[in-house]
Design a protein around this motif. Structure first.
Motif, PDB file in Angstrom:
ATOM      1  N   ASP A 176       0.709  -1.498  -0.295  1.00  0.00           N
ATOM      2  CA  ASP A 176       0.021  -0.057  -0.097  1.00  0.00           C
ATOM      3  C   ASP A 176       1.099   1.403  -0.267  1.00  0.00           C
ATOM      4  OD1 ASP A 176      -2.427  -1.362   0.247  1.00  0.00           O
ATOM      5  OD2 ASP A 176      -2.975  -0.901   1.690  1.00  0.00           O
ATOM      6  N   THR A 179       2.525   1.325  -3.633  1.00  0.00           N
ATOM      7  CA  THR A 179       1.545   1.889  -4.576  1.00  0.00           C
ATOM      8  C   THR A 179       1.669   3.193  -4.222  1.00  0.00           C
ATOM      9  OG1 THR A 179       0.122  -0.348  -4.671  1.00  0.00           O
ATOM     10  CG2 THR A 179      -0.693   1.757  -5.475  1.00  0.00           C
ATOM     11  N   SER A 180       1.035   4.059  -3.132  1.00  0.00           N
ATOM     12  CA  SER A 180       0.840   5.250  -3.165  1.00  0.00           C
ATOM     13  C   SER A 180       2.119   5.807  -3.383  1.00  0.00           C
ATOM     14  CB  SER A 180       0.401   5.563  -1.627  1.00  0.00           C
ATOM     15  OG  SER A 180       1.613   5.175  -0.406  1.00  0.00           O
TER      16      SER A 180
END
Length: 335
Positions: A176, A179-180
């Motif tokens: 996560d 990805t951010s």
């Protein structure tokens, strides 16, 4: 009625003029494959020959140059800021940021390329464009794909060490988190998986994954997603309290060749970095299907990687009159 027709006519005329001007005088922020056609037409050949020469004495340099371009682009865009040393108005260098210090390499090769380019085309080609060209040459010379490099970047007048410490993806980050960070610079999930595939060549130091070998997430046990045979091999090469700078192949099968073995390794849980293996081993992740596709179709990976490198190279470039063309990649002109 007359006024409406007249207004429509002038509106259409203005639109036509705008479109013509846009075609003749493209946007200042637009990069172009032919940017140096009239000013340094042989720059791609110079860069490629220089990278090829560097590879004869350093098999790691191709992967290092790709990483150097990546670490430049993720901090305020592809502007050559990572190349700046402390001096003049540069009080903190991105080279000394935590993700870069004693890890990112290839600066000397970039300096050598720049010197050769300056001899042929003085004051014309930016260091940022040299990084982009060197990355493409590094991949294609390592049996990977080739792509048309868009050019016209200019060099930054500043460095951003704080940005390097926060913007660059960490080898310890969750999927996560990674990805951010890609999303923050306009790159999507396919870009994330494709660009991670650059780990199909090169090396990594023990310090960047040793936590997976003995005490994963504070559990006192190894990372359960690691292939047990691979785990034993890594534990021997990276013993507890050993030398954290010891190098390990990112791709244990073809460490100096650009291919899709990185992805086939993930399928058998032999991804070296935590962030590598999480692309395939995170339950329900959208990256899993992309990894499977690239593992089974090298052409699909090559095509996606080439496009993602173009996408990454388009992150916030300085163009037009912004920045400058450095004569020495290590310092701002006049400093």
């Amino acid at each position: 009625m007359f006024c409406t027709t007249n207004n429509t006519y002038y509106y259409s005329l203005l639109v036509t003029i705008f479109l013509v001007l846009t075609f003749v005088f493209p946007s200042e922020g637009q990069l172009s494959a032919t940017f140096y056609s009239n000013t340094c037409s042989n720059v791609s050949t110079i860069v490629r020959n220089s990278v090829q020469q560097a590879l004869t004495s350093d098999s790691r340099i191709a992967a290092s140059l790709v990483r150097l371009h990546f670490h430049d682009c993720f901090v305020d865009g592809c502007d050559g800021s990572i190349l700046l040393d402390v001096g003049g108005n540069i009080t903190q260098s991105e080279k000394d940021a935590v993700p870069n210090a004693n890890s990112v390499r290839g600066y000397d090769v970039v300096d050598s390329i720049k010197s050769t380019v300056e001899s042929s085309c003085p004051g014309v080609v930016s260091c940022a464009d040299i990084l982009a060209l060197a990355a493409e040459s590094s991949v294609s010379l390592s049996e990977g794909p080739s792509w048309t490099v868009l050019l016209g970047r200019r060099d930054s007048l500043t460095a951003n060490q704080a940005g390097a410490n926060t913007s660059l993806p960490s080898p310890f980050g969750s999927l996560d988190d990674i990805t951010s960070k890609f999303s923050a610079v306009g790159l999507d999930t396919t870009d994330l998986v494709a660009l991670s595939g650059a780990h199909t060549f090169g090396r990594s130091q023990c310090q960047f994954f040793s936590q997976r070998l003995f005490d994963f997430n504070g559990t006192g046990n190894p990372d359960p997603t690691l292939n047990t045979t691979y785990l034993s091999s890594l534990q021997q090469n990276c013993p507890q309290n050993g030398n954290g700078a010891t190098l390990n192949d990112l791709d244990l099968s073809t460490p100096d060749t650009f291919d899709n073995d990185y992805f086939t390794n993930l399928l058998i849980h032999k991804g070296l970095l935590q962030t590598d293996q999480e692309l395939f081993s995170t339950d329900g992740a959208s990256t899993i299907s992309i990894v499977n596709n690239f593992a089974n179709n090298q052409s699909a990976f090559f095509e996606a990687f080439a496009q993602s490198m173009i996408n990454m190279g388009n992150i916030s470039p300085l163009t037009g009159t912004q920045g400058e063309i450095r004569t020495d990649c290590k310092k701002v002109n006049g400093s």
